[in-house]
Design a protein around this motif. Structure first.
Motif, PDB file in Angstrom:
ATOM      1  N   SER A   1       0.392  -2.045 -10.284  1.00 36.19           N
ATOM      2  CA  SER A   1       1.191  -2.014  -9.054  1.00 36.19           C
ATOM      3  C   SER A   1       1.373  -3.427  -8.506  1.00 36.19           C
ATOM      4  CB  SER A   1       0.540  -1.101  -8.000  1.00 36.19           C
ATOM      5  OG  SER A   1      -0.559  -1.730  -7.379  1.00 36.19           O
ATOM      6  N   GLY A   2       0.348  -4.278  -8.688  1.00 30.81           N
ATOM      7  CA  GLY A   2       0.467  -5.680  -8.296  1.00 30.81           C
ATOM      8  C   GLY A   2       1.502  -6.411  -9.130  1.00 30.81           C
ATOM      9  N   VAL A   3       1.534  -6.097 -10.431  1.00 33.05           N
ATOM     10  CA  VAL A   3       2.543  -6.693 -11.320  1.00 33.05           C
ATOM     11  C   VAL A   3       3.942  -6.283 -10.868  1.00 33.05           C
ATOM     12  CG1 VAL A   3       3.449  -6.720 -13.681  1.00 33.05           C
ATOM     13  CG2 VAL A   3       0.970  -6.757 -13.303  1.00 33.05           C
ATOM     14  N   LEU A   4       4.114  -4.986 -10.548  1.00 35.80           N
ATOM     15  CA  LEU A   4       5.424  -4.479 -10.144  1.00 35.80           C
ATOM     16  C   LEU A   4       5.872  -5.101  -8.821  1.00 35.80           C
ATOM     17  CD1 LEU A   4       5.146  -0.695 -11.100  1.00 35.80           C
ATOM     18  CD2 LEU A   4       6.432  -2.485 -12.279  1.00 35.80           C
ATOM     19  N   PHE A   5       4.948  -5.266  -7.883  1.00 36.24           N
ATOM     20  CA  PHE A   5       5.321  -5.868  -6.599  1.00 36.24           C
ATOM     21  C   PHE A   5       5.684  -7.342  -6.784  1.00 36.24           C
ATOM     22  CE2 PHE A   5       3.905  -8.110  -2.652  1.00 36.24           C
ATOM     23  CZ  PHE A   5       5.001  -7.746  -1.882  1.00 36.24           C
ATOM     24  N   GLY A   6       4.793  -8.098  -7.416  1.00 32.89           N
ATOM     25  CA  GLY A   6       5.059  -9.520  -7.635  1.00 32.89           C
ATOM     26  C   GLY A   6       6.296  -9.750  -8.485  1.00 32.89           C
ATOM     27  N   GLY A   7       6.502  -8.850  -9.447  1.00 29.49           N
ATOM     28  CA  GLY A   7       7.624  -8.997 -10.372  1.00 29.49           C
ATOM     29  C   GLY A   7       8.966  -8.588  -9.808  1.00 29.49           C
ATOM     30  N   THR A   8       8.981  -7.990  -8.594  1.00 29.45           N
ATOM     31  CA  THR A   8      10.255  -7.538  -8.032  1.00 29.45           C
ATOM     32  C   THR A   8      10.639  -8.216  -6.712  1.00 29.45           C
ATOM     33  OG1 THR A   8       9.140  -5.652  -6.966  1.00 29.45           O
ATOM     34  CG2 THR A   8      10.165  -5.256  -9.115  1.00 29.45           C
ATOM     35  N   PHE A   9       9.687  -8.452  -5.823  1.00 31.81           N
ATOM     36  CA  PHE A   9      10.102  -8.841  -4.471  1.00 31.81           C
ATOM     37  C   PHE A   9      10.781 -10.209  -4.421  1.00 31.81           C
ATOM     38  CE2 PHE A   9       6.117 -11.221  -4.103  1.00 31.81           C
ATOM     39  CZ  PHE A   9       6.397 -12.205  -3.164  1.00 31.81           C
ATOM     40  N   VAL A  10      10.315 -11.172  -5.225  1.00 34.04           N
ATOM     41  CA  VAL A  10      10.943 -12.498  -5.243  1.00 34.04           C
ATOM     42  C   VAL A  10      12.327 -12.402  -5.873  1.00 34.04           C
ATOM     43  CG1 VAL A  10      10.748 -14.889  -5.997  1.00 34.04           C
ATOM     44  CG2 VAL A  10       8.683 -13.585  -5.490  1.00 34.04           C
ATOM     45  N   GLY A  11      12.401 -11.714  -7.002  1.00 32.93           N
ATOM     46  CA  GLY A  11      13.672 -11.563  -7.703  1.00 32.93           C
ATOM     47  C   GLY A  11      14.717 -10.854  -6.873  1.00 32.93           C
ATOM     48  N   LEU A  12      14.311  -9.856  -6.090  1.00 29.73           N
ATOM     49  CA  LEU A  12      15.273  -9.097  -5.277  1.00 29.73           C
ATOM     50  C   LEU A  12      15.899  -9.961  -4.189  1.00 29.73           C
ATOM     51  CD1 LEU A  12      13.488  -5.648  -5.169  1.00 29.73           C
ATOM     52  CD2 LEU A  12      15.874  -6.036  -5.860  1.00 29.73           C
ATOM     53  N   VAL A  13      15.129 -10.860  -3.606  1.00 31.99           N
ATOM     54  CA  VAL A  13      15.707 -11.786  -2.625  1.00 31.99           C
ATOM     55  C   VAL A  13      16.804 -12.616  -3.290  1.00 31.99           C
ATOM     56  CG1 VAL A  13      15.272 -13.806  -1.173  1.00 31.99           C
ATOM     57  CG2 VAL A  13      13.640 -11.909  -1.202  1.00 31.99           C
ATOM     58  N   ALA A  14      16.491 -13.171  -4.444  1.00 30.40           N
ATOM     59  CA  ALA A  14      17.473 -13.996  -5.172  1.00 30.40           C
ATOM     60  C   ALA A  14      18.696 -13.176  -5.569  1.00 30.40           C
ATOM     61  CB  ALA A  14      16.814 -14.608  -6.406  1.00 30.40           C
ATOM     62  N   LEU A  15      18.477 -11.937  -6.038  1.00 32.11           N
ATOM     63  CA  LEU A  15      19.585 -11.081  -6.483  1.00 32.11           C
ATOM     64  C   LEU A  15      20.530 -10.734  -5.334  1.00 32.11           C
ATOM     65  CD1 LEU A  15      17.577  -8.682  -8.815  1.00 32.11           C
ATOM     66  CD2 LEU A  15      19.387 -10.237  -9.559  1.00 32.11           C
ATOM     67  N   PHE A  16      19.969 -10.314  -4.208  1.00 30.81           N
ATOM     68  CA  PHE A  16      20.811  -9.956  -3.058  1.00 30.81           C
ATOM     69  C   PHE A  16      21.569 -11.157  -2.523  1.00 30.81           C
ATOM     70  CE2 PHE A  16      18.418  -5.949  -2.637  1.00 30.81           C
ATOM     71  CZ  PHE A  16      19.414  -5.088  -2.183  1.00 30.81           C
ATOM     72  N   MET A  17      20.868 -12.298  -2.377  1.00 33.38           N
ATOM     73  CA  MET A  17      21.525 -13.472  -1.809  1.00 33.38           C
ATOM     74  C   MET A  17      22.585 -14.039  -2.757  1.00 33.38           C
ATOM     75  SD  MET A  17      20.199 -13.465   1.100  1.00 33.38           S
ATOM     76  CE  MET A  17      20.696 -14.966   1.906  1.00 33.38           C
ATOM     77  N   ASN A  18      22.308 -13.981  -4.047  1.00 35.77           N
ATOM     78  CA  ASN A  18      23.280 -14.441  -5.035  1.00 35.77           C
ATOM     79  C   ASN A  18      24.520 -13.553  -5.007  1.00 35.77           C
ATOM     80  OD1 ASN A  18      24.030 -16.100  -7.442  1.00 35.77           O
ATOM     81  ND2 ASN A  18      23.921 -14.112  -8.463  1.00 35.77           N
ATOM     82  N   LEU A  19      24.313 -12.240  -4.903  1.00 40.82           N
ATOM     83  CA  LEU A  19      25.431 -11.298  -4.840  1.00 40.82           C
ATOM     84  C   LEU A  19      26.241 -11.515  -3.564  1.00 40.82           C
ATOM     85  CD1 LEU A  19      27.003  -8.888  -5.900  1.00 40.82           C
ATOM     86  CD2 LEU A  19      25.267  -7.374  -4.926  1.00 40.82           C
TER      87      LEU A  19
END
Length: 394
Positions: free
Chosen positions: A303-321
């Motif tokens: 669950s730690g891997v899933l949280f760390g592996g998604t929250f940073v990327g999602l910020v970049a994905l939304f802002m890039n979009l």
């Protein structure tokens, strides 16, 4: 490569990463790392939630303020101010135990974190000398993962010699001060930069039904990010048989976060931003639900891997979009996305502590959080189907 050369790309990226470690790590995320220790003899879960919410109030106000700083020379000044605020507010936590002082310091630290992340990243992008800056900025944003990992390792090292959260805050202050000196030196200019400031007027036409759905989905992601981002070590420690594993899980969050931005952005370029955002949010939901459904050590570390592996990327994905959609007029849309995300971050700790008080554990708070993020996913799925022609361009 001369790491003291203000115009060296390597030095600029290093200074940017250090700025994120101080701004996002020392001023924000290390609070999560130290939370289990502070809960033992000072903080209550309720006050910890309030402090987290106040920190995000400061960050939200700073992020919105940053959007309207146009002049690059002003950005350098506010970046330096933000770095100093991050360091000073950390010192406050190590030298006082006054609740009002702590509350004010968390708001100010949040504002400083916004200057370090939002304004600092803008300076990094301006200073980099290369045609395609996408990869370099991906490396820069890996600093968010490093911010979790490095500050957590500092806390671990301190506790080997002196098991005191007050000492940890003092050591973090010293580290933050030294690191910020380097960042402030490199992320500045030898001479005042002459820059034509382009003024963009408010464009209502940007706020199409698709964009409104995107903004609401980003609000849901703000909620999803904060609950684990605030309480994860204590959530893990509260599970039967997993006492003491909370901080190890938080270390894993940092490790998983380091490459996540580059991986998700690469996938988005290949398969479309909205598709990849949906997948990342679904994985985050799985990570949120694991501690609510299981006390298995391996699943909870995952669950730690899933949280760390998604929250940073999602910020970049939304802002890039958002940047793609806005084109030459990104300020208002970026501000709207940032505000929605920030409101989610402010509200989530508050309803979480209420549910924790009512039920005596984190389970219901995790269920509600997962449901809110899932609603965001449903909105994006609807947007994907309803606006299929637009998706081919994104």
């Amino acid at each position: 490569m001369n790491l003291l050369d203000r115009n060296s790309n390597g030095a600029i990226i290093l200074a940017g990463i250090l700025a994120l470690i101080v701004g996002v790590g020392v001023a924000r995320f290390v609070f999560t790392s130290l939370l289990p220790f502070m809960l033992e003899d000072y903080l209550s879960v309720t006050f910890a939630g309030v402090l987290a919410s106040l920190n995000y109030v400061g960050y939200l106000s700073g992020s919105i303020f940053a959007v309207f700083i146009k002049d690059i020379n002003a950005k350098v000044k506010y970046f330096r101010l933000g770095m100093l605020l991050c360091v000073f507010t950390t010192l406050v936590l190590g030298t006082t135990q006054n609740e009002l002082v702590w509350s004010i310091s968390r708001i100010v630290a949040g504002f400083g974190a916004a200057m370090a992340l939002v304004v600092g990243s803008a300076i990094v992008m301006t200073k980099l000398k290369m045609d395609n800056k996408t990869k370099a900025m991906g490396i820069h944003f890996s600093g968010i993962g490093f911010s979790v990992l490095v500050t957590d390792l500092i806390v671990r090292a301190v506790y080997i010699y002196d098991p005191s959260w007050k000492t940890a805050w003092i050591v973090l202050t010293l580290f933050g001060f030294v690191a910020s000196l380097y960042s402030m030196f490199i992320l500045s200019f030898d001479h005042k930069v002459k820059q034509n400031v382009v003024k963009h007027h408010f464009d209502k036409s940007l706020f199409t039904p698709f964009v409104i759905l995107l903004i609401i989905a980003y609000f849901a992601e703000g909620v999803g990010m904060v609950v684990q981002g605030t309480f994860l070590p204590d959530i893990i420690n509260s599970l039967e048989g997993l006492e003491g594993y909370g901080n190890f899980t938080w270390t894993i969050v940092g490790i998983a976060g380091i490459p996540s931005c580059i991986i998700w952005m690469t996938l988005a370029n290949r398969y479309g931003s909205v598709n990849i955002i949906i997948i990342a949010m679904l994985l985050q939901i799985v990570g949120i639900l694991i501690p609510a459904l299981s006390s298995n050590i391996y699943l909870n570390l995952f669950s730690g891997v899933l949280f760390g592996g998604t929250f940073v990327g999602l910020v970049a994905l939304f802002m890039n979009l958002g940047g793609k959609i806005a084109g030459a007029n990104p300020v208002i849309l970026m501000g709207a996305l940032t505000t929605a995300y920030g409101v989610g971050q402010v509200l989530a700790p508050l309803y979480s502590v209420k549910l924790i008080e009512m039920f005596g554990n984190y389970t219901m708070a995790l269920y509600v959080t997962a449901l809110i993020v899932f609603c965001g996913v449903l909105l994006l799925l609807f947007a994907n189907i309803r606006f299929k022609t637009l998706q081919s361009k994104l």
